[in-house]
Design a protein around this motif. Structure first.
Motif, PDB file in Angstrom:
ATOM      1  N   SER A 191       0.900  -1.356  -0.046  1.00 26.27           N
ATOM      2  CA  SER A 191       0.169  -0.040  -0.076  1.00 26.27           C
ATOM      3  C   SER A 191       0.775   1.208   0.085  1.00 26.27           C
ATOM      4  O   SER A 191       1.399   1.835   0.929  1.00 26.27           O
ATOM      5  N   ARG A 241      -4.702   5.226  -0.365  1.00 27.60           N
ATOM      6  CA  ARG A 241      -5.648   5.002  -1.219  1.00 27.60           C
ATOM      7  C   ARG A 241      -5.664   3.690  -2.151  1.00 27.60           C
ATOM      8  O   ARG A 241      -6.367   3.351  -2.929  1.00 27.60           O
ATOM      9  N   THR A 242      -4.246   3.135  -2.293  1.00 26.96           N
ATOM     10  CA  THR A 242      -3.929   2.265  -3.443  1.00 26.96           C
ATOM     11  C   THR A 242      -3.488   0.904  -2.566  1.00 26.96           C
ATOM     12  O   THR A 242      -2.654   1.052  -1.348  1.00 26.96           O
ATOM     13  N   THR A 243      -3.701  -0.011  -2.977  1.00 24.14           N
ATOM     14  CA  THR A 243      -3.239  -1.624  -2.441  1.00 24.14           C
ATOM     15  C   THR A 243      -3.364  -2.312  -3.757  1.00 24.14           C
ATOM     16  O   THR A 243      -4.262  -2.498  -4.522  1.00 24.14           O
ATOM     17  N   LEU A 278      -5.501  -5.270  -7.922  1.00 29.74           N
ATOM     18  CA  LEU A 278      -4.874  -3.804  -7.729  1.00 29.74           C
ATOM     19  C   LEU A 278      -6.056  -2.915  -7.467  1.00 29.74           C
ATOM     20  O   LEU A 278      -7.237  -2.807  -8.242  1.00 29.74           O
ATOM     21  N   SER A 279      -6.301  -1.993  -6.406  1.00 28.43           N
ATOM     22  CA  SER A 279      -7.378  -1.395  -6.054  1.00 28.43           C
ATOM     23  C   SER A 279      -6.927  -0.199  -5.763  1.00 28.43           C
ATOM     24  O   SER A 279      -5.890   0.320  -4.913  1.00 28.43           O
ATOM     25  N   ARG A 280      -7.986   1.161  -6.096  1.00 30.81           N
ATOM     26  CA  ARG A 280      -7.476   2.266  -5.969  1.00 30.81           C
ATOM     27  C   ARG A 280      -8.536   3.331  -5.749  1.00 30.81           C
ATOM     28  O   ARG A 280      -9.624   3.009  -6.461  1.00 30.81           O
ATOM     29  N   ARG A 281      -8.576   3.973  -4.601  1.00 31.64           N
ATOM     30  CA  ARG A 281      -9.849   4.711  -4.099  1.00 31.64           C
ATOM     31  C   ARG A 281      -9.492   6.084  -5.009  1.00 31.64           C
ATOM     32  O   ARG A 281      -8.439   6.739  -4.749  1.00 31.64           O
TER      33      ARG A 281
END
Length: 553
Positions: free
Chosen positions: A333, A337-339, A369-372
């Motif tokens: 991370s 906001r990003t993982t 990959l996730s991003r807020r």
């Protein structure tokens, strides 16, 4: 029919118990998770304690209307801040990477969120009153014993759960299950530093087939865990656990009847090794035929830096060498906001593995990959691949030699969500899959309106699936009421499936599902969940009713 009558009586008793204890209780809120991997009867989901999940929570998975399968659900068996393992009640039929699950948790349980998407601390950094100290005393006087100085304490939960399914889609069959279990942790028993962990369950199952005249039933006591651990605390760098358990640092190696030793460096990295027997993945969990020796390393390098893990496991079946497995996982991370998370399983083969096409095979891999993109929107990309390893050990389902060599499933997809206002949320899910014989895909677009007419949510979703020879489209209307003491949910789903048969012939099936659930908090320690799943339409007629009563202590 006897099994159905007995089950209905137990379900009525559970409902009466809830009604007798009703009162104004805290609300329950819906939490949505998505499956990242499935191993046997364990589904790993993206979402952990930061979303409010806790050990023992029930997670129900949404399956397509035409599936004709009972409600697929399970309970949280292990979790971290951002992921959890859900132990499924039955073998998964339609729970695959990308499947959506839901859980109702107390509104007061989720950790508060900071404006940047991070998690606020749940308590002050200093919670103890200042202690008396003088210059001739050690700096940490009074804190040498740490957790070993705490008094004996007991915590855990007990549960009573069951379901009944009647399926008349093709003939007449019924299935029922009742389960009574307990999971507890006894810390510092007899004022001796250590921790006793146990997870025991008694189950009774029945299956009837009116057409074939078969009536089967079975009862079994399952010991999922019974272990004792010492060390591993802030003041003890070494940790030893023995008995039946899943490794705290490397659960990928499965349930072990043996011993696990871990050493933690001052920098937070951990080295470990384990040895013992591997119980068979069946209800009886028979043990002794398969032996395991493993070593692993887990590294954590602080915030905004990757957390890595690498392990190797060697197994033997009836005295003959069996599996050589390398497992790696990572999570990073770089900002709140990003993982980025992922991992792989690599099976190593030798000349005795006559079906192997090479010296190694990537039998499982996943990446997400996730991003807020803001406080109210986000995007996630995911990919996974899974194939059968070559094993002597008994695993299920039992594949044929052709499946062992060539069966490989690859999935890729994207999730997205955004708020279109204070009372509108738009979410989408698209997935593509392929194996050795076919390929296909699925997608869903969902609009949710929180607190539109009442405290809760109204949602409308359209979905579709397509693969060689068939396709389906459908809609789902959902409602959720927060009624103070719990949550009441109804979902109506309608789908049209079209099949392309030989010589250009077409067949259409119109099918539907009506799901309902009621999750209720009773007092401080009790919780009840009642649910039903009715599936009707062309070549489909199945009903499932169930309950789950839990008491925490």
């Amino acid at each position: 029919m006897r099994a159905r009558s007995g089950f209905n009586g137990l379900l009525l008793a559970a409902a009466l118990l809830a009604a007798a204890a009703m009162g104004q209780e805290p609300e329950l809120v819906r939490v949505e998770v998505r499956v990242s991997a499935v191993l046997g009867r364990a589904a790993y989901v993206d979402g952990g304690s930061q979303l409010g999940l806790a050990l023992g929570d029930t997670v129900r998975f949404l399956t397509p209307a035409g599936a004709g399968a009972p409600v697929e659900q399970g309970s949280v068996g292990a979790l971290s801040s951002s992921s959890a393992r859900v132990d499924l009640d039955l073998e998964p039929l339609h729970v695959v990477p990308g499947s959506v699950g839901e859980c109702f948790v107390p509104a007061a349980r989720p950790a508060p969120q900071a404006a940047d998407g991070g998690t606020l601390p749940e308590r002050p950094l200093w919670s103890d009153a200042p202690q008396e100290w003088s210059a001739d005393m050690p700096l940490l006087a009074g804190y040498e014993e740490g957790s070993s100085s705490r008094p004996t304490s007991l915590s855990g939960r007990t549960w009573w759960r069951g379901f009944y399914t009647r399926d008349e889609s093709n003939g007449s069959r019924s299935y029922s299950s009742l389960r009574l279990g307990t999971q507890f942790s006894l810390e510092n028993p007899l004022d001796h530093p250590g921790q006793l962990e146990a997870n025991l369950e008694f189950s009774q199952r029945a299956a009837d087939s009116d057409d074939e005249g078969q009536d089967e039933s079975s009862s079994r006591l399952r010991i999922e865990r019974l272990s004792y651990a010492v060390g591993g605390t802030r003041e003890r760098q070494r940790r030893l656990e023995f008995g039946r358990f899943v490794s705290q640092d490397f659960p990928e190696f499965g349930v072990l009847d043996g011993v696990d030793f871990t050493w933690r460096s001052p920098g937070g990295q951990r080295l470990g090794a384990s040895v013992g027997a591997l119980p068979e993945p069946t209800d009886s969990m028979s043990t002794g035929k398969d032996l395991s020796a493993a070593a692993y390393w887990v590294g954590s390098f602080g915030e905004a830096r990757p957390a890595l893990a690498l392990g190797y496991q060697k197994t033997w079946h009836d005295g003959s060498a069996d599996r050589d497995l390398v497992v790696a996982r990572a999570r990073w991370s770089p900002d709140p906001r990003t993982t980025l998370s992922g991992g792989f399983w690599l099976d190593l083969y030798d000349s005795t593995d006559t079906l192997a096409e090479g010296s190694s095979e990537l039998t499982q891999a996943n990446l997400r990959l996730s991003r807020r993109l803001g406080r109210a929107s986000g995007l996630a990309l995911f990919a996974s691949q899974q194939s059968f390893p070559l094993l002597r050990r008994f695993e299920f389902p039992l594949p044929s030699d052709a499946e062992l060599v060539g069966d490989r499933v690859t999935r890729t997809g994207v999730d997205g969500w955004t708020d279109l206002g204070d009372q509108v949320r738009l979410s989408a899910h698209v997935q593509r899959w392929s194996d050795e014989d076919a390929q296909g895909g699925s997608g869903e677009l969902r609009l949710a309106f929180p607190d539109l007419f009442w405290s809760g949510e109204v949602s409308l979703a359209g979905f579709g699936t397509r693969q060689e020879g068939s396709e389906a489209v459908g809609v789902r209307l959902g409602t959720l009421w927060n009624v103070g003491r719990g949550g009441l949910r109804f979902d109506l789903e309608l789908a049209n499936q079209e099949f392309l048969r030989r010589f250009g012939e077409h067949a259409q099936l119109y099918q539907g599902a009506l799901r309902s659930s009621w999750d209720l908090l009773i007092g401080e320690a009790w919780r009840l969940a009642l649910y039903s799943d009715l599936r009707l339409g062309d070549q489909l007629d199945a009903q499932t009713f169930g309950f789950h009563l839990t008491r925490s202590f």
